[in-house]
Design a protein around this motif. Structure first.
Motif, PDB file in Angstrom:
ATOM      1  N   ASN A   1       0.823  -1.207   0.000  1.00  0.00           N
ATOM      2  CA  ASN A   1       0.000   0.000   0.000  1.00  0.00           C
ATOM      3  C   ASN A   1       0.859   1.259   0.000  1.00  0.00           C
ATOM      4  O   ASN A   1       0.542   2.231  -0.679  1.00  0.00           O
ATOM      5  N   ARG A   2       1.932   1.241   0.757  1.00  0.00           N
ATOM      6  CA  ARG A   2       2.766   2.443   0.828  1.00  0.00           C
ATOM      7  C   ARG A   2       3.566   2.673  -0.452  1.00  0.00           C
ATOM      8  O   ARG A   2       3.801   3.813  -0.843  1.00  0.00           O
ATOM      9  N   LEU A   3       3.989   1.615  -1.081  1.00  0.00           N
ATOM     10  CA  LEU A   3       4.807   1.771  -2.277  1.00  0.00           C
ATOM     11  C   LEU A   3       3.961   1.955  -3.531  1.00  0.00           C
ATOM     12  O   LEU A   3       4.301   2.748  -4.399  1.00  0.00           O
ATOM     13  N   ALA A   4       2.884   1.203  -3.620  1.00  0.00           N
ATOM     14  CA  ALA A   4       2.080   1.232  -4.843  1.00  0.00           C
ATOM     15  C   ALA A   4       0.794   2.034  -4.691  1.00  0.00           C
ATOM     16  O   ALA A   4       0.041   2.178  -5.657  1.00  0.00           O
ATOM     17  N   SER A   5       0.526   2.510  -3.503  1.00  0.00           N
ATOM     18  CA  SER A   5      -0.674   3.305  -3.217  1.00  0.00           C
ATOM     19  C   SER A   5      -1.955   2.495  -3.200  1.00  0.00           C
ATOM     20  O   SER A   5      -2.996   2.992  -2.774  1.00  0.00           O
ATOM     21  N   VAL A   6      -1.928   1.286  -3.705  1.00  0.00           N
ATOM     22  CA  VAL A   6      -3.130   0.452  -3.767  1.00  0.00           C
ATOM     23  C   VAL A   6      -2.824  -0.898  -3.118  1.00  0.00           C
ATOM     24  O   VAL A   6      -1.659  -1.289  -3.013  1.00  0.00           O
ATOM     25  N   PRO A   7      -3.864  -1.622  -2.700  1.00  0.00           N
ATOM     26  CA  PRO A   7      -3.622  -2.936  -2.086  1.00  0.00           C
ATOM     27  C   PRO A   7      -3.141  -3.943  -3.128  1.00  0.00           C
ATOM     28  O   PRO A   7      -3.403  -3.791  -4.323  1.00  0.00           O
ATOM     29  N   PRO A   8      -2.455  -4.989  -2.667  1.00  0.00           N
ATOM     30  CA  PRO A   8      -2.002  -6.028  -3.603  1.00  0.00           C
ATOM     31  C   PRO A   8      -3.111  -6.993  -3.936  1.00  0.00           C
ATOM     32  O   PRO A   8      -4.092  -7.111  -3.194  1.00  0.00           O
ATOM     33  N   THR A   9      -2.958  -7.696  -5.037  1.00  0.00           N
ATOM     34  CA  THR A   9      -3.856  -8.820  -5.317  1.00  0.00           C
ATOM     35  C   THR A   9      -3.506  -9.936  -4.337  1.00  0.00           C
ATOM     36  O   THR A   9      -2.394  -9.958  -3.774  1.00  0.00           O
ATOM     37  N   PRO A  10      -4.412 -10.884  -4.130  1.00  0.00           N
ATOM     38  CA  PRO A  10      -4.090 -11.997  -3.220  1.00  0.00           C
ATOM     39  C   PRO A  10      -2.821 -12.731  -3.633  1.00  0.00           C
ATOM     40  O   PRO A  10      -2.024 -13.128  -2.768  1.00  0.00           O
ATOM     41  N   GLN A  11      -2.605 -12.895  -4.939  1.00  0.00           N
ATOM     42  CA  GLN A  11      -1.416 -13.597  -5.407  1.00  0.00           C
ATOM     43  C   GLN A  11      -0.151 -12.807  -5.070  1.00  0.00           C
ATOM     44  O   GLN A  11       0.845 -13.359  -4.600  1.00  0.00           O
TER      45      GLN A  11
END
Lengths: 384, 366
Positions: free
Chosen positions: B20-30
């Motif tokens: 979240n901090r690096l990409a601004s968005v949550p990751p996919t489950p994978q």
């Protein structure tokens, strides 16, 4: 849109409950990490000497020039003053355990930069950031801070009567919208400035009573940030699968754009920001629940065509909540915090059933949107 | 790890926070699973690198971080522009970041992005604005170009000679803004922090009133502290002006505004684009200046500034604030930032991606 807004209004009270819950959890976590004393009075600053002596004073009856420090040399207790100027030395004088030095002004500047300075930079910069004295909107927070403090534009003992507030409220000087609202906004920013400043001083001075005196004021800093406007929009898009370039999403985003946080500083996050987040979440959830493909990704197996009685029976409600939180808060992430949230959401579902036609599938979708909005607008989604 | 400030979190929560901090968005489950596995295996930087592969690392996180550097208001609420594109491209391509103020580099948006965007123009930002409006993937569709071949400026100086820098820092005035904001953005110091009354005022230009309000003490006690140093450096930009929507460079010809407003005829008259660093000695020697401290033009000045220790420390501090959500205030945090700065300018060869990855894992919780 009308339907969405109706739902939003209906859930606002419950959203507030969840928001409060999130804030409380955040506060508790922060308190754990900074090991701050629970009984710190935010209107006072105090330093505890290593002998345990504690002296507190409030900003109203102590010196304000910041140049003097009232040090009780016999017991190593140091009392800080109004925190606006000068340096307060928190040094144990006689007992040999070395405290650190607390730069009260620096902490005040730090608090100012997170509060009132944001307002002056946003609204006063054209004149007071350039040529017009006092230069309280210049980019350098120290200079801007001093411009207000040195000219007595701030009265921490009587904030509503601070000159910078009165200029807006009474003189209607260069208001950026409604003068009364602007004055209140300015007033609140100074309140926040004072609170944060006192917290920083409290954290710094309590930290300075350690054995090596090198514990800085960082203890009072939040461990979290808040997502900014574009981060929030893209996060909601990623979580729901609703594209950000859909016209309805773009329209509502444009509407709330300036209401959403500009930066990641959580100290300046206000209820007004949360309302903007909730409005945006409402649009995303409305689109999501009405889209058969997208909603199947978030809530696989859930029958949106069923009556509310059947869809949101005990098992259905629980499954729906679990799927919602897994989708929006991360599968397997911070599971220890899920139970209280689940209880709140179950209560929300029960509230939403009251007075509704439970034999209609439209009610099912309304309830689904309510749960969706609540989870999507929560700090678990917007926290960094 | 910063045990005293880290949040309580398991590897999965750490991965979630990191992404979240690096990409601004949550990751996919994978992605979350992959990052979690790397953290469990002790390769947190590997996990950070995965998060940095997300297009939103460039399209949201870095973009809004850099936007603040491109305008006098220091707000991210401005359109995407050539300054931001150039920084994003340099970071993506791992161009040593000490070239940010001196490279003859520039980035435009590819025509293959699939979006309809205005062609690049020397006097317009539409090309970049359209790209942002159309959500172009900046990780994929930024193209590196020679800056001088596009804007015709022979003394290109990285982002300082982009059109956006021209509009923000060279329009009207006396070009002092570009020096000031270069210091603020890349050395983390406004001029007040460099204020030094011990310097000679021989380099203070003629447009500085020697007796503001009729009191010469004001000049001696205040004005000279900043102007002595900044005017000596600002000569580097004497051939630049922002005219008709574009940054103009007139080699050999000092633009009129530099020596206009003759308030003190015995003051410094800028004859060329020479500069000298009067702040190299005395109290401001702590900035860690290195190499030649005088020269001609914007490019050599930019190179001198980014050679300094202050540049590495500033970048390290800014990255810490970006990914850790706080200022480095404690001795422990300051020490960490200093060591990251050293790595940045030595082993890291000024790789901004490496600096961001190394910093981000220090505050992802434990």
């Amino acid at each position: 849109m009308t339907r969405v807004h109706r739902i939003t209004v209906t859930f606002m009270m419950l959203l507030t409950v969840l928001f409060t819950y999130n804030n409380c959890v955040l506060e508790q976590k922060t308190n754990k990490k900074i090991k701050r004393s629970d009984d710190v009075n935010l209107n006072t600053t105090s330093t505890t000497g290593t002998d345990g002596t504690n002296t507190s004073t409030d900003g109203s009856n102590t010196t304000t020039d910041g140049s003097n420090t009232s040090t009780d040399g016999s017991n190593g207790t140091t009392t800080s003053t109004d925190g606006t100027n000068g340096t307060t030395s928190a040094t144990d004088g006689t007992n040999g355990t070395n405290g650190g030095t607390v730069d009260v002004k620096a902490l005040s500047v730090q608090a100012f930069s997170q509060t009132t300075h944001l307002l002056t930079k946003a609204h006063c910069v054209n004149c007071h950031g350039n040529f017009q004295q006092p230069l309280h909107a210049v980019a350098d927070p120290t200079q801007a801070h001093d411009a207000l403090i040195d000219t007595n534009k701030i009265n921490f003992s009587d904030i509503p009567n601070s000159r910078i507030v009165q200029k807006l409220r009474v003189n209607m000087h260069q208001c950026w919208s409604d003068c009364a609202s602007n004055a209140t906004e300015m007033e609140q920013s100074i309140v926040n400035w004072k609170v944060i400043r006192d917290q920083l001083i409290s954290g710094a001075t309590s930290g300075s009573t350690g054995t090596n005196g090198d514990t800085g004021p960082n203890g009072a800093q939040p461990e979290y940030g808040i997502k900014s406007y574009e981060q929030i929009n893209k996060t909601m898009s990623v979580l729901t699968g609703v594209r950000i370039d859909r016209s309805n999403i773009q329209n509502i985003y444009e509407d709330v754009l300036t209401q959403l946080p500009t930066d990641n500083t959580i100290d300046t996050f206000l209820a007004a920001h949360q309302v903007g987040v909730t409005k945006l979440a409402a649009e995303y959830c409305d689109t999501l629940v009405n889209d058969t493909t997208l909603r199947a990704n978030v809530w696989p197996g859930f029958n949106f065509g069923a009556t509310a009685t059947n869809a949101f029976n005990s098992t259905g409600t629980q499954n729906f909540i679990v799927q919602t939180l897994n989708a929006f808060w991360g599968q397997g992430v911070d599971m220890s915090g899920r139970a209280p949230a689940s209880i709140e959401l179950q209560a929300l579902v029960n509230e939403l059933k009251v007075g509704e036609n439970l034999g209609a599938s439209s009610t099912t979708r309304k309830i689904a949107k309510g749960v969706c909005i609540t989870a999507l607008a929560s700090l678990n989604v917007t926290l960094l | 790890m910063l045990s005293s400030t880290a949040a309580l979190a398991g590897p999965r929560e750490q991965a979630w926070t990191l992404h979240n901090r690096l990409a601004s968005v949550p990751p996919t489950p994978q992605t979350l699973n992959s990052m979690e596995n790397l953290i469990v295996s002790g390769n947190a930087e590997g996990a950070a690198n995965i998060a940095m592969e997300n297009p939103e690392f460039y399209g949201t996180t870095l973009k809004n971080w850099v936007k603040r550097w491109t305008n006098a208001d220091q707000t991210p609420r401005v359109p995407f522009n050539d300054y931001v594109a150039t920084v994003l491209g340099m970071i993506r391509d791992n161009v040593p970041f000490d070239q940010v103020l001196s490279a003859d580099l520039y980035y435009i948006v590819s025509n293959n992005s699939g979006a309809t965007i205005a062609p690049w123009a020397i006097d317009s930002n539409d090309h970049y604005e359209d790209a942002e409006t159309n959500n172009v993937n900046f990780k994929e569709f930024l193209l590196q170009r020679s800056q001088s071949s596009l804007n015709g400026i022979t003394d290109t100086a990285g982002v300082n000679t982009t059109r956006t820098a021209g509009e923000a820092f060279y329009s009207a005035g006396t070009n002092r803004r570009v020096t000031r904001f270069t210091f603020m953005n890349f050395l983390c110091r406004d001029f007040e922090a460099l204020h030094d009354l011990n310097l000679s005022d021989y380099h203070v230009r003629r447009d500085v009133d020697r007796a503001p309000g009729g009191d010469s003490r004001t000049f001696r006690n205040k004005c000279v502290g900043c102007h002595s140093g900044q005017d000596a450096l600002g000569g580097a930009f004497a051939y630049f002006d922002f005219v008709d929507g574009k940054l103009e460079h007139t080699p050999g010809q000092v633009v009129d505004k530099i020596n206009a407003n003759n308030l003190f005829s015995e003051g410094w008259v800028q004859q060329d684009d020479s500069w000298t660093n009067l702040w190299k000695d005395g109290q401001n020697s702590v900035l860690g200046w290195r190499g030649v401290q005088q020269g001609n033009g914007a490019r050599s000045l930019g190179a001198m500034l980014t050679r300094s220790r202050a540049f590495a420390e500033c970048m390290s501090t800014k990255v810490y604030e970006l990914v850790c959500m706080k200022n480095p205030l404690s001795d422990e945090e300051k020490g960490l930032v200093m060591s990251l700065a050293t790595d940045f300018e030595t082993t890291g060869n000024y790789s901004m991606k490496r600096l961001i990855a190394k910093t981000s894992v220090q505050c992802m919780g434990e």
